[in-house]
Structures are given as C-alpha cells and as structure tokens.
Scaffold this motif. Structure first.
Motif, PDB file in Angstrom:
ATOM      1  N   PRO A  14       0.841  -1.202   0.000  1.00  0.00           N
ATOM      2  CA  PRO A  14       0.000   0.000   0.000  1.00  0.00           C
ATOM      3  C   PRO A  14       0.875   1.250   0.000  1.00  0.00           C
ATOM      4  CG  PRO A  14       0.197  -0.832   2.224  1.00  0.00           C
ATOM      5  CD  PRO A  14       0.914  -1.828   1.328  1.00  0.00           C
ATOM      6  N   LEU A  15       0.297   2.353  -0.424  1.00  0.00           N
ATOM      7  CA  LEU A  15       0.992   3.625  -0.276  1.00  0.00           C
ATOM      8  C   LEU A  15       1.080   3.963   1.204  1.00  0.00           C
ATOM      9  CD1 LEU A  15      -0.506   5.925  -3.069  1.00  0.00           C
ATOM     10  CD2 LEU A  15       1.614   4.623  -3.105  1.00  0.00           C
ATOM     11  N   ALA A  16       2.047   4.778   1.580  1.00  0.00           N
ATOM     12  CA  ALA A  16       2.199   5.178   2.978  1.00  0.00           C
ATOM     13  C   ALA A  16       0.969   5.929   3.476  1.00  0.00           C
ATOM     14  CB  ALA A  16       3.442   6.044   3.146  1.00  0.00           C
ATOM     15  N   VAL A  44      -9.196   4.112   5.384  1.00  0.00           N
ATOM     16  CA  VAL A  44      -9.737   3.296   6.474  1.00  0.00           C
ATOM     17  C   VAL A  44      -8.626   2.737   7.356  1.00  0.00           C
ATOM     18  CG1 VAL A  44     -11.835   2.735   5.200  1.00  0.00           C
ATOM     19  CG2 VAL A  44      -9.888   1.168   5.105  1.00  0.00           C
ATOM     20  N   GLY A  45      -7.393   3.227   7.171  1.00  0.00           N
ATOM     21  CA  GLY A  45      -6.291   2.832   8.042  1.00  0.00           C
ATOM     22  C   GLY A  45      -5.584   1.577   7.591  1.00  0.00           C
ATOM     23  N   TYR A  46      -4.846   1.003   8.527  1.00  0.00           N
ATOM     24  CA  TYR A  46      -4.070  -0.199   8.221  1.00  0.00           C
ATOM     25  C   TYR A  46      -4.970  -1.348   7.807  1.00  0.00           C
ATOM     26  CZ  TYR A  46       0.489   1.403   9.933  1.00  0.00           C
ATOM     27  OH  TYR A  46       1.679   2.061  10.099  1.00  0.00           O
ATOM     28  N   ILE A  47      -4.459  -2.103   6.827  1.00  0.00           N
ATOM     29  CA  ILE A  47      -5.121  -3.315   6.339  1.00  0.00           C
ATOM     30  C   ILE A  47      -4.234  -4.489   6.749  1.00  0.00           C
ATOM     31  CG2 ILE A  47      -5.882  -4.532   4.246  1.00  0.00           C
ATOM     32  CD1 ILE A  47      -7.469  -1.927   4.998  1.00  0.00           C
ATOM     33  N   GLY A  48      -4.835  -5.624   7.055  1.00  0.00           N
ATOM     34  CA  GLY A  48      -4.093  -6.803   7.483  1.00  0.00           C
ATOM     35  C   GLY A  48      -3.023  -7.231   6.489  1.00  0.00           C
ATOM     36  N   GLU A  49      -2.080  -8.029   6.980  1.00  0.00           N
ATOM     37  CA  GLU A  49      -0.897  -8.395   6.198  1.00  0.00           C
ATOM     38  C   GLU A  49      -1.191  -9.172   4.924  1.00  0.00           C
ATOM     39  OE1 GLU A  49       1.816 -11.009   8.248  1.00  0.00           O
ATOM     40  OE2 GLU A  49       0.174 -12.149   9.123  1.00  0.00           O
ATOM     41  N   ASP A  50      -2.377  -9.757   4.780  1.00  0.00           N
ATOM     42  CA  ASP A  50      -2.710 -10.471   3.542  1.00  0.00           C
ATOM     43  C   ASP A  50      -3.048  -9.523   2.408  1.00  0.00           C
ATOM     44  OD1 ASP A  50      -2.234 -12.935   4.702  1.00  0.00           O
ATOM     45  OD2 ASP A  50      -4.323 -13.209   5.310  1.00  0.00           O
ATOM     46  N   PHE A 131     -14.745   3.439  -4.191  1.00  0.00           N
ATOM     47  CA  PHE A 131     -13.549   2.917  -3.532  1.00  0.00           C
ATOM     48  C   PHE A 131     -12.325   3.170  -4.404  1.00  0.00           C
ATOM     49  CE2 PHE A 131     -16.974   0.577  -1.671  1.00  0.00           C
ATOM     50  CZ  PHE A 131     -16.566   0.268  -0.386  1.00  0.00           C
ATOM     51  N   VAL A 132     -11.194   3.408  -3.750  1.00  0.00           N
ATOM     52  CA  VAL A 132      -9.894   3.454  -4.420  1.00  0.00           C
ATOM     53  C   VAL A 132      -8.950   2.566  -3.627  1.00  0.00           C
ATOM     54  CG1 VAL A 132      -7.864   4.883  -4.894  1.00  0.00           C
ATOM     55  CG2 VAL A 132     -10.127   5.704  -5.520  1.00  0.00           C
ATOM     56  N   PHE A 133      -8.218   1.722  -4.348  1.00  0.00           N
ATOM     57  CA  PHE A 133      -7.197   0.869  -3.751  1.00  0.00           C
ATOM     58  C   PHE A 133      -5.862   1.307  -4.337  1.00  0.00           C
ATOM     59  CE2 PHE A 133     -11.104  -1.708  -4.156  1.00  0.00           C
ATOM     60  CZ  PHE A 133     -11.405  -1.828  -2.811  1.00  0.00           C
ATOM     61  N   GLU A 134      -4.929   1.702  -3.457  1.00  0.00           N
ATOM     62  CA  GLU A 134      -3.634   2.240  -3.875  1.00  0.00           C
ATOM     63  C   GLU A 134      -2.538   1.201  -3.642  1.00  0.00           C
ATOM     64  OE1 GLU A 134      -3.564   5.068  -5.419  1.00  0.00           O
ATOM     65  OE2 GLU A 134      -4.293   6.736  -4.231  1.00  0.00           O
ATOM     66  N   VAL A 135      -1.779   0.889  -4.701  1.00  0.00           N
ATOM     67  CA  VAL A 135      -0.740  -0.136  -4.634  1.00  0.00           C
ATOM     68  C   VAL A 135       0.540   0.439  -5.235  1.00  0.00           C
ATOM     69  CG1 VAL A 135      -0.118  -2.477  -5.369  1.00  0.00           C
ATOM     70  CG2 VAL A 135      -2.519  -1.918  -4.919  1.00  0.00           C
TER      71      VAL A 135
END
Length: 194
Positions: A14-16, A44-50, A131-135
């Motif tokens: 994820p982006l910082a 939404v903050g930190y997402i789990g390691e998966d 939704f936006v997912f940043e990678v």
C-alpha cells in the motif's frame, strides 16, 4: 513478441498514505495512477498483512451437441469483488465502512473522556460508495477505482489477547455504465522517456 523482463514483476504494497480509501458515490473520479485524490476519499487505516484480494468471477455454461461435443460456451455471470481485512478498530472511517456511517456516532474527547464511538449492529443494508485501492512497488503505481461498490460481506470478529481485532470485508464492484466496467486499473511504471 516482447522478451521477459523482471522489471515488469511487481509486489503489491500500500501507499504510505493508505491502501483503501472510500468516498460517497459521484465523488470526483481519479483518471490516472498518481494525481491527488479528491478530498472526499477517506482512508480506512491499516489493512491486514494479507493485503487486498481481487476476484473476477466469470461463470459459464457449456452447450453440447448430440454426442457430447462442446459447441459453445455461454457466459452466465460476471462479478468483481475485493477482499481485505480492516485492523484499525479505533479508526472512525473503518467503523463507518464496516457498520455503515449512519450506525456510527462519534463524540469528541473531553477533559474527562476519550473519543467515544457508539456503533449499532443491525440488519440495515450497507450503502454503495466509491472505492480506491492504492498499490505501489518502488516507483511503480497501481490505482484501482471502483465507482460503485458496496460492502456485501463482513467476516467474524474475534476478541482475543493473542491477536488484533480484525474484520474481513468484501466489496462487490457493480458495473458502472459511464465507465463500461466494474472497476478500472490505472498503472504507471513511472519510467520517463529520454
């Protein structure tokens, strides 16, 4: 035909600034992988390691001729979902995502209490949102935009002293008529020409 190039192989961090962002429907859409998002998008903050799992499910039926030969494959369904685990239990945006904004009430901290959250668990249908997912991987960027998504599944929540409180979330990406797709990926390798 292009030769294999290991520089084209990416990991998905994820982006910082956060990997999962949510905004009301019809918020200004991103049009590339890097331009700053509209302020309506909240992390939404930190997402789990998966991390983030994208599933494109294309269901088909095989049409057979007399004698058993397959003569046609007919697509019957197409769906795109995104699954991730929210691990910031005290993040109000994460609570709104999981339980619905209308079910979360926040009271600011005072001199005698911390920030208070009241969260209703009920059968109300969760709202559709964008939704936006940043990678990223190094300088390369991937931005996945879902203009019309909805949380349709929430996993079990376990309260234990052995692990963090985490909630698995599944987002259904509905087809957007303007976009002509359920989602769009913007990819920028960030390598400039001479």
């Amino acid at each position: 035909m292009a030769n294999p190039n290991s520089n084209n192989v990416l990991t998905g961090k994820p982006l910082a600034t956060g990997g999962v962002l949510v905004a009301p429907l019809a918020s200004t859409a991103p049009t590339d992988a890097k331009t700053a998002l509209n302020a309506a998008f909240k992390g939404v903050g930190y997402i789990g390691e998966d991390g983030l799992t994208e599933t494109a499910d294309r269901s088909t039926d095989k049409v057979k001729a007399w004698g058993g030969d397959v003569v046609k494959v007919v697509q019957t369904d197409y769906a795109v979902t995104y699954t991730f685990t929210v691990i910031e239990t005290l993040n109000v945006e994460a609570l709104k995502l999981v339980y619905g904004a209308s079910n979360v009430t926040t009271t600011a901290a005072t001199s005698t209490t911390g920030t208070l959250q009241s969260v209703k668990l009920n059968s109300d249908t969760l709202p559709r949102q964008s939704f936006v997912f940043e990678v990223k991987d190094g300088d390369a960027r991937i931005r996945i935009y879902v203009p019309n998504g909805q949380v349709t599944e929430i996993g079990e929540v376990t309260y234990s002293d052995e692990d963090v409180i985490a909630t698995e979330v599944t987002v259904e990406a509905y087809r957007d008529s303007t976009l002509g797709a359920n989602a769009i990926k913007y990819i920028d390798d960030n390598i400039f020409s001479a």
